[in-house]
Design a protein around this motif. Structure first.
Motif, short mmCIF file in Angstrom:
data_model
loop_
_atom_site.label_atom_id
_atom_site.label_comp_id
_atom_site.label_asym_id
_atom_site.label_seq_id
_atom_site.Cartn_x
_atom_site.Cartn_y
_atom_site.Cartn_z
N MET A 33 38.69 43.72 53.72
CA MET A 33 38.79 42.74 52.62
C MET A 33 38.12 41.42 53.00
SD MET A 33 42.63 42.68 51.14
CE MET A 33 43.50 44.22 51.23
N LEU A 70 49.63 45.90 50.64
CA LEU A 70 48.47 45.00 50.78
C LEU A 70 48.30 44.06 49.58
CD1 LEU A 70 45.95 47.59 52.25
CD2 LEU A 70 47.15 45.78 53.51
N TYR A 71 49.22 44.17 48.62
CA TYR A 71 49.10 43.39 47.40
C TYR A 71 48.93 41.88 47.65
CZ TYR A 71 50.21 41.64 42.72
OH TYR A 71 50.17 40.99 41.53
N GLN A 114 47.50 48.41 59.02
CA GLN A 114 46.87 47.66 57.92
C GLN A 114 45.66 46.84 58.36
OE1 GLN A 114 50.31 45.48 56.51
NE2 GLN A 114 50.79 47.03 54.98
N ASP A 119 42.11 47.75 56.82
CA ASP A 119 41.98 47.41 55.39
C ASP A 119 41.84 45.90 55.18
OD1 ASP A 119 42.07 49.98 54.35
OD2 ASP A 119 44.26 50.04 54.37
N VAL A 120 42.63 45.13 55.91
CA VAL A 120 42.58 43.67 55.73
C VAL A 120 41.25 43.13 56.29
CG1 VAL A 120 43.65 41.46 56.34
CG2 VAL A 120 45.08 43.41 55.64
N MET A 164 42.85 36.98 48.24
CA MET A 164 41.39 37.09 48.15
C MET A 164 40.91 36.74 46.74
SD MET A 164 40.07 37.73 51.06
CE MET A 164 41.38 36.87 51.88
N ASP A 165 41.65 37.25 45.74
CA ASP A 165 41.28 36.96 44.34
C ASP A 165 41.45 35.48 44.00
OD1 ASP A 165 40.72 39.59 43.96
OD2 ASP A 165 42.56 40.08 42.86
N TYR A 212 54.52 42.46 53.69
CA TYR A 212 53.50 43.51 53.80
C TYR A 212 54.09 44.92 53.93
CZ TYR A 212 54.28 42.53 58.81
OH TYR A 212 54.84 42.31 60.04
N TYR A 243 47.65 40.27 50.13
CA TYR A 243 46.31 39.93 50.68
C TYR A 243 45.26 39.99 49.57
CZ TYR A 243 48.92 41.14 54.90
OH TYR A 243 49.88 41.20 55.87
N ARG A 244 45.38 41.02 48.72
CA ARG A 244 44.42 41.15 47.60
C ARG A 244 44.52 39.95 46.68
NH1 ARG A 244 46.40 46.35 46.99
NH2 ARG A 244 45.17 47.66 48.38
#
Ligand code: GLN
Length: 296
Positions: free
Chosen positions: A268, A233-234, A261, A264-265, A240-241, A204, A236-237
């Protein structure tokens, strides 16, 4: 820059060897020179605790000299002591570590504790076993600890690095933990699975901050374990995807993250819409370090 190599004066006592090594490490700017010198001396002599203190007046054994000089020189080069001695304690157990894996950190023990606490509230149906997945397992610290602490849990773990998985597998077998390891990118190896819990301490650090890390971390720990992309944050994204790959979203999701962070998390997780309670947990330094999503 070429520096002097550490060479122990002949016919020294173990205490004198300690003093020579700690002043050498101090002189080349190693932090905590005394703690490091003692740790490495204990490692080379195979002595710990009381046995080490009782041996301080003994002569330093000649047949250990080159090993000792070698480890002190590696430490002087900035190699983390854990990679030199090959282990790090986590949750009261010794985990083998190599430069293929991140050295487990104490704050990650709090993530394990949180998963145990909230996981306990996910009462399984009679005869049903809860399934948990550790994403980016590294040394296996989280997965192995959960498997050993939560009886009856089915534990799976992934890492993108085959070398890291070798380390994690060795730790699981050495500590007697039943963990199923799969190689692949984040959630991808678990397509079709319906895990009750997902836990992850992914890389992270924002890519642009990597150069500012302490040299011991920056130059010796694996980049793949640190670099979280442009804003950190890549991973975590991507997770999620990837959630739709699973047969069902987990009822508990638990992430470790870096300074600044948490908001933001948490956003998400809220946006994903699967969890009605979002919990943020600070570490011992007061930094929001863990974010959990819980479906009641
Ligand atoms: N899951 C491992 C740990 O917590 C590795 C984490 C990582 O490499 N980012 O120690």
């Amino acid at each position: 820059m070429e520096r002097n190599k550490f060479a122990l004066t002949p016919e020294r006592s173990i205490r004198e060897a300690f003093l020579e090594a700690s002043s050498f490490l101090d002189g080349v700017g190693v932090l905590e020179p005394q703690r490091n010198a003692q740790l490495l001396l204990e490692h080379v002599l195979g002595l710990t605790g009381t046995a080490y203190y009782l041996a301080l007046g003994d002569g330093f054994p000649e047949d250990r000299r080159s090993d000792f000089e070698d480890v002190i020189n590696r430490k002087a080069d900035g190699v983390p002591a854990q990679y030199i001695i090959g282990e790090q304690e986590f949750y009261g157990r010794s985990f083998g570590v190599t430069p293929a894996v991140l050295i487990p950190r104490p704050e990650t023990e709090l993530l394990v504790e949180a998963v145990l606490k909230y996981g306990n509230q996910l009462a399984p149906q009679p005869g049903e076993r809860l399934t948990a997945v550790d994403i980016g397992t590294g040394s296996g610290a989280i997965a192995v600890t959960l498997a050993l602490e939560a009886k009856g849990l089915r534990m799976l773990a992934s890492d993108i690095s085959p070398q890291a998985l070798d380390v994690a597998r060795r730790n699981a077998s050495r500590l007697g933990a039943d963990v199923e390891f799969r190689q692949g990118n984040l959630l991808e190896p678990f397509a079709g699975l319906a895990p009750d819990m997902i836990v992850s301490n992914p890389p992270y650090i924002p890519a642009s901050d990597i150069e500012e890390l302490q040299p011991e971390v920056r130059d010796h720990e694996p980049r793949t374990a640190l670099d979280g992309g442009p804003d950190g944050l890549y991973p975590y994204r991507v997770m999620m995807d990837q959630l739709p790959l699973l047969a069902t979203p987990p009822r508990l999701i638990a992430f470790e993250l870096g300074m600044g962070q948490a908001q933001d998390v948490a956003d998400m997780l809220r946006a994903a819409g699967h969890w009605d309670e979002i919990v943020t947990i600070p570490d011992l330094a007061g930094i929001d370090r863990h974010v959990l999503g819980i479906a009641r």
